[in-house]
Scaffold this motif. Sequence first.
Motif, short mmCIF file in Angstrom:
data_model
loop_
_atom_site.label_atom_id
_atom_site.label_comp_id
_atom_site.label_asym_id
_atom_site.label_seq_id
_atom_site.Cartn_x
_atom_site.Cartn_y
_atom_site.Cartn_z
N GLU A 43 -49.66 29.24 -13.72
CA GLU A 43 -49.38 29.45 -15.13
C GLU A 43 -48.30 28.48 -15.61
O GLU A 43 -47.40 28.11 -14.86
CB GLU A 43 -48.91 30.89 -15.39
CG GLU A 43 -47.63 31.29 -14.71
CD GLU A 43 -47.10 32.63 -15.17
OE1 GLU A 43 -47.46 33.08 -16.27
OE2 GLU A 43 -46.31 33.24 -14.42
N GLY A 44 -48.44 28.09 -16.86
CA GLY A 44 -47.44 27.23 -17.46
C GLY A 44 -46.21 28.02 -17.81
O GLY A 44 -46.30 29.12 -18.34
N VAL A 45 -45.05 27.45 -17.52
CA VAL A 45 -43.78 28.11 -17.77
C VAL A 45 -43.07 27.46 -18.95
O VAL A 45 -42.64 28.13 -19.88
CB VAL A 45 -42.90 28.04 -16.51
CG1 VAL A 45 -41.51 28.59 -16.81
CG2 VAL A 45 -43.54 28.79 -15.36
N ALA A 46 -42.94 26.14 -18.91
CA ALA A 46 -42.25 25.41 -19.97
C ALA A 46 -42.69 23.96 -19.94
O ALA A 46 -43.11 23.46 -18.89
CB ALA A 46 -40.73 25.49 -19.80
N ALA A 47 -42.61 23.31 -21.07
CA ALA A 47 -42.96 21.90 -21.15
C ALA A 47 -42.19 21.27 -22.29
O ALA A 47 -41.81 21.95 -23.25
CB ALA A 47 -44.46 21.70 -21.36
N MET A 48 -41.93 19.96 -22.16
CA MET A 48 -41.26 19.31 -23.26
C MET A 48 -41.51 17.81 -23.28
O MET A 48 -41.73 17.20 -22.24
CB MET A 48 -39.75 19.55 -23.21
CG MET A 48 -38.96 18.73 -22.21
SD MET A 48 -37.17 19.00 -22.31
CE MET A 48 -36.80 18.42 -23.97
N TYR A 49 -41.54 17.28 -24.49
CA TYR A 49 -41.42 15.86 -24.69
C TYR A 49 -40.07 15.60 -25.35
O TYR A 49 -39.18 15.03 -24.75
CB TYR A 49 -42.56 15.32 -25.55
CG TYR A 49 -42.43 13.84 -25.79
CD1 TYR A 49 -42.13 13.34 -27.06
CD2 TYR A 49 -42.59 12.93 -24.75
CE1 TYR A 49 -41.99 11.98 -27.27
CE2 TYR A 49 -42.45 11.57 -24.95
CZ TYR A 49 -42.16 11.10 -26.21
OH TYR A 49 -42.02 9.75 -26.41
#
Length: 118
Positions: A43-49
């Motif tokens: 599962e995805g937890v966090a992401a950022m550009y």
Amino acid sequence: QVQLVESGGGSVQAGGSLRLSCAGSSSGKCIGWFRQAPGKEREGVAAMYVSGVYADSVKGRFTISRDNAKNMVYLQMSSLKPEDTATYYCAARITRWCSLSDEDFNYWGQGTQVTVSS
């Protein structure tokens, strides 16, 4: 080819904190953190550009950040719960558009284990 290396995992008691690090060529890419517990889907937890997006389960507890000069991405995890126990992976998507879907990410690290005891 993008190589990503996670570090910072470990064992902690519930309520504690850990900071995960992801080293690798992250410039110009969305970087995400994912996790997979035994018997469960990743599962995805966090992401950022530029700004971070978070799973509802970690909002207010986890913070993603990046240092482009050092090619580092971090996941600060606070108020940890036993259900946060999993192998955590960082991943890179060769675009600045971020999501929490693992199908969108092209490169993966080897993972680091996080264990939270009650």
